[in-house]
Scaffold this motif. Sequence first.
Motif, PDB file in Angstrom:
ATOM      1  N   THR B   9       0.821  -1.210   0.000  1.00 45.29           N
ATOM      2  CA  THR B   9       0.000   0.000   0.000  1.00 45.29           C
ATOM      3  C   THR B   9       0.855   1.261   0.000  1.00 45.29           C
ATOM      4  O   THR B   9       0.642   2.175  -0.799  1.00 45.29           O
ATOM      5  CB  THR B   9      -0.932  -0.002   1.219  1.00 45.29           C
ATOM      6  OG1 THR B   9      -1.759  -1.164   1.175  1.00 45.29           O
ATOM      7  CG2 THR B   9      -1.800   1.227   1.220  1.00 45.29           C
ATOM      8  N   ARG B  12       2.524   1.758  -3.392  1.00 44.63           N
ATOM      9  CA  ARG B  12       1.563   2.103  -4.442  1.00 44.63           C
ATOM     10  C   ARG B  12       1.131   3.564  -4.306  1.00 44.63           C
ATOM     11  O   ARG B  12       0.969   4.273  -5.305  1.00 44.63           O
ATOM     12  CB  ARG B  12       0.352   1.173  -4.370  1.00 44.63           C
ATOM     13  CG  ARG B  12       0.632  -0.245  -4.874  1.00 44.63           C
ATOM     14  CD  ARG B  12      -0.404  -0.741  -5.880  1.00 44.63           C
ATOM     15  NE  ARG B  12      -1.757  -0.710  -5.364  1.00 44.63           N
ATOM     16  CZ  ARG B  12      -2.236  -1.564  -4.470  1.00 44.63           C
ATOM     17  NH1 ARG B  12      -1.472  -2.519  -3.982  1.00 44.63           N
ATOM     18  NH2 ARG B  12      -3.478  -1.461  -4.063  1.00 44.63           N
ATOM     19  N   THR B  35      -5.314   8.205  -4.177  1.00 45.91           N
ATOM     20  CA  THR B  35      -5.775   6.903  -3.698  1.00 45.91           C
ATOM     21  C   THR B  35      -6.550   6.156  -4.780  1.00 45.91           C
ATOM     22  O   THR B  35      -6.552   4.929  -4.807  1.00 45.91           O
ATOM     23  CB  THR B  35      -6.664   7.080  -2.455  1.00 45.91           C
ATOM     24  OG1 THR B  35      -7.723   8.003  -2.748  1.00 45.91           O
ATOM     25  CG2 THR B  35      -5.843   7.616  -1.293  1.00 45.91           C
ATOM     26  N   GLY B  36      -7.174   6.896  -5.679  1.00 48.66           N
ATOM     27  CA  GLY B  36      -7.859   6.249  -6.787  1.00 48.66           C
ATOM     28  C   GLY B  36      -6.873   5.551  -7.712  1.00 48.66           C
ATOM     29  O   GLY B  36      -7.022   4.373  -8.021  1.00 48.66           O
ATOM     30  N   GLU B  37      -5.833   6.290  -8.135  1.00 52.84           N
ATOM     31  CA  GLU B  37      -4.804   5.699  -9.003  1.00 52.84           C
ATOM     32  C   GLU B  37      -4.099   4.528  -8.345  1.00 52.84           C
ATOM     33  O   GLU B  37      -3.705   3.569  -9.004  1.00 52.84           O
ATOM     34  CB  GLU B  37      -3.765   6.766  -9.360  1.00 52.84           C
ATOM     35  CG  GLU B  37      -4.125   7.636 -10.542  1.00 52.84           C
ATOM     36  CD  GLU B  37      -3.173   7.405 -11.697  1.00 52.84           C
ATOM     37  OE1 GLU B  37      -3.576   7.682 -12.828  1.00 52.84           O
ATOM     38  OE2 GLU B  37      -2.026   6.942 -11.457  1.00 52.84           O
ATOM     39  N   SER B  39      -5.382   2.594  -6.168  1.00 54.83           N
ATOM     40  CA  SER B  39      -6.368   1.564  -5.794  1.00 54.83           C
ATOM     41  C   SER B  39      -6.292   1.213  -4.314  1.00 54.83           C
ATOM     42  O   SER B  39      -6.244   0.043  -3.936  1.00 54.83           O
ATOM     43  CB  SER B  39      -6.184   0.290  -6.636  1.00 54.83           C
ATOM     44  OG  SER B  39      -6.370   0.577  -7.996  1.00 54.83           O
ATOM     45  N   VAL B  40      -6.238   2.241  -3.501  1.00 54.17           N
ATOM     46  CA  VAL B  40      -6.271   2.038  -2.050  1.00 54.17           C
ATOM     47  C   VAL B  40      -7.354   2.942  -1.473  1.00 54.17           C
ATOM     48  O   VAL B  40      -7.848   3.853  -2.146  1.00 54.17           O
ATOM     49  CB  VAL B  40      -4.913   2.364  -1.386  1.00 54.17           C
ATOM     50  CG1 VAL B  40      -3.804   1.501  -1.971  1.00 54.17           C
ATOM     51  CG2 VAL B  40      -4.581   3.839  -1.541  1.00 54.17           C
ATOM     52  N   ASN B  41      -7.682   2.709  -0.227  1.00 51.01           N
ATOM     53  CA  ASN B  41      -8.726   3.505   0.403  1.00 51.01           C
ATOM     54  C   ASN B  41      -8.243   4.925   0.662  1.00 51.01           C
ATOM     55  O   ASN B  41      -7.064   5.174   0.890  1.00 51.01           O
ATOM     56  CB  ASN B  41      -9.130   2.842   1.728  1.00 51.01           C
ATOM     57  CG  ASN B  41     -10.339   3.534   2.339  1.00 51.01           C
ATOM     58  OD1 ASN B  41     -10.194   4.464   3.104  1.00 51.01           O
ATOM     59  ND2 ASN B  41     -11.521   3.078   1.952  1.00 51.01           N
TER      60      ASN B  41
END
Lengths: 228, 228
Positions: B9, B12, B35-37, B39-41
Amino acid sequence: MAEIRTNDTRERILDAAERLFMTHGYEGTSMRQITGEASVNLAAVNYHFGSKEALMQEVFRRRLDWLNEERMRVLDEMEAEAAGKPLKPSQIVDGFFGTLLRMAGDEKRGGVTFLRLLGRTLTEPSEFIRAFLAHEYQTVMDRYKEALFKALPEVPKAEIVWRFHFMLGATSYAIAGTDALRLVTDWQIEDEDSTDRLDRLVPRLMSFLLGGLRAPLPQFSDAAAASN
Amino acid sequence: MAEIRTNDTRERILDAAERLFMTHGYEGTSMRQITGEASVNLAAVNYHFGSKEALMQEVFRRRLDWLNEERMRVLDEMEAEAAGKPLKPSQIVDGFFGTLLRMAGDEKRGGVTFLRLLGRTLTEPSEFIRAFLAHEYQTVMDRYKEALFKALPEVPKAEIVWRFHFMLGATSYAIAGTDALRLVTDWQIEDEDSTDRLDRLVPRLMSFLLGGLRAPLPQFSDAAAASN
DNA sequence: CTATGATTCATACGTTCGTTTGAATCATAG
DNA sequence: CTATGATTCAAACGAACGTATGAATCATAG
């Protein structure tokens, strides 16, 4: 009656926006900061310019129009005097970069504030302002590159284009960072006051740019085609 | 046992932030984009880094730590081999700027993405990141300037500091604008694909920097307009 | 297995953003 | 004077911002 309060709302907004965009960048500056500094109502920006983006473009347009016309005028003059013969590289560099740098001393044309804004914006490739700048610069840039091609016929054109690029970078940075980034200048720049420093920046940068422009050509590790 | 926490995480997030900060700048990038790019909360950034500012600093720290150690190592090595004698300017310039530029080809160290981010950030003097960069750079910068003073004893120190500044600018801009600003590169850079272009950027820029560094000293008197 | 701490999650908080609106005020011509 | 168009004003809009919370989920030690 030289220059008393002729500031109308439009110009007060433009001045404040220029200063704030320079300091905090486009995204980092809010409309409320701008209208606050300019002492105008919040809605005035949208009334006079339509949007924040349009304001940004107008901030650049009112300075670049003059700058690029002046660059064209200077180049026309030099080429007329040369009567078809190639110009000296130092003339061309001074016409392009010297004209820019001399804006720093002309408060009526934005002074150092605008130059720093321009310097930092050239490395901020936000789509809308990049397209705008590219359009504003296209014609004058092409003319100066052609002049350099003619002045340095022995140098491959691709090399000249790259070196023009490098010169732009050194200049942008020299302006934008004159007292912003203290990384370099913090020490050992002893006794020059700030006006002195600005006066001397021009010949200093010119020497550097010309040295770089006329440096020996690079040797590429693999022998490849480097056509003119 | 040294537990290898892959911490997917964290990395990323750092990768996404590096890429987005490079493209849109610090202020122009939102946590939700990052966080969208990645792919995390959304809450992951504040959980792992504490704040958006702290994330920005970590983005730089993980790259600059290695870069500046490498620069130190290279300089130590060269000075050891020289055994007290001055280094050649080309060695010093390559140690500082060459080491930086060679990061572009090392995807594991951030590649061109980080270099562009660094380039544009150096002209964005937002207070907190400027102080951070100044601190990170102070030691290594001083060492390289000392080496240049020794290598060019006939050049005034103030002149060398300025030219270091100009070299930084040309380099930042060359990286940041390699395909961002099409002002210059749009035409007449014919048949080089992008890897070729990057490989050739290093010698091209090196020639330019060294030419500028060793240019004739500027004349400050008003008897300027030196000849070609 | 259960227990425990680390991490992820959906959700919401309070603030600030750029923009819009409609009324109030100003300048000027008839 | 009144009429008219330009400008300024306070107020509000919905959207997006960075951050915080507490429950759910995961990994791992005992």
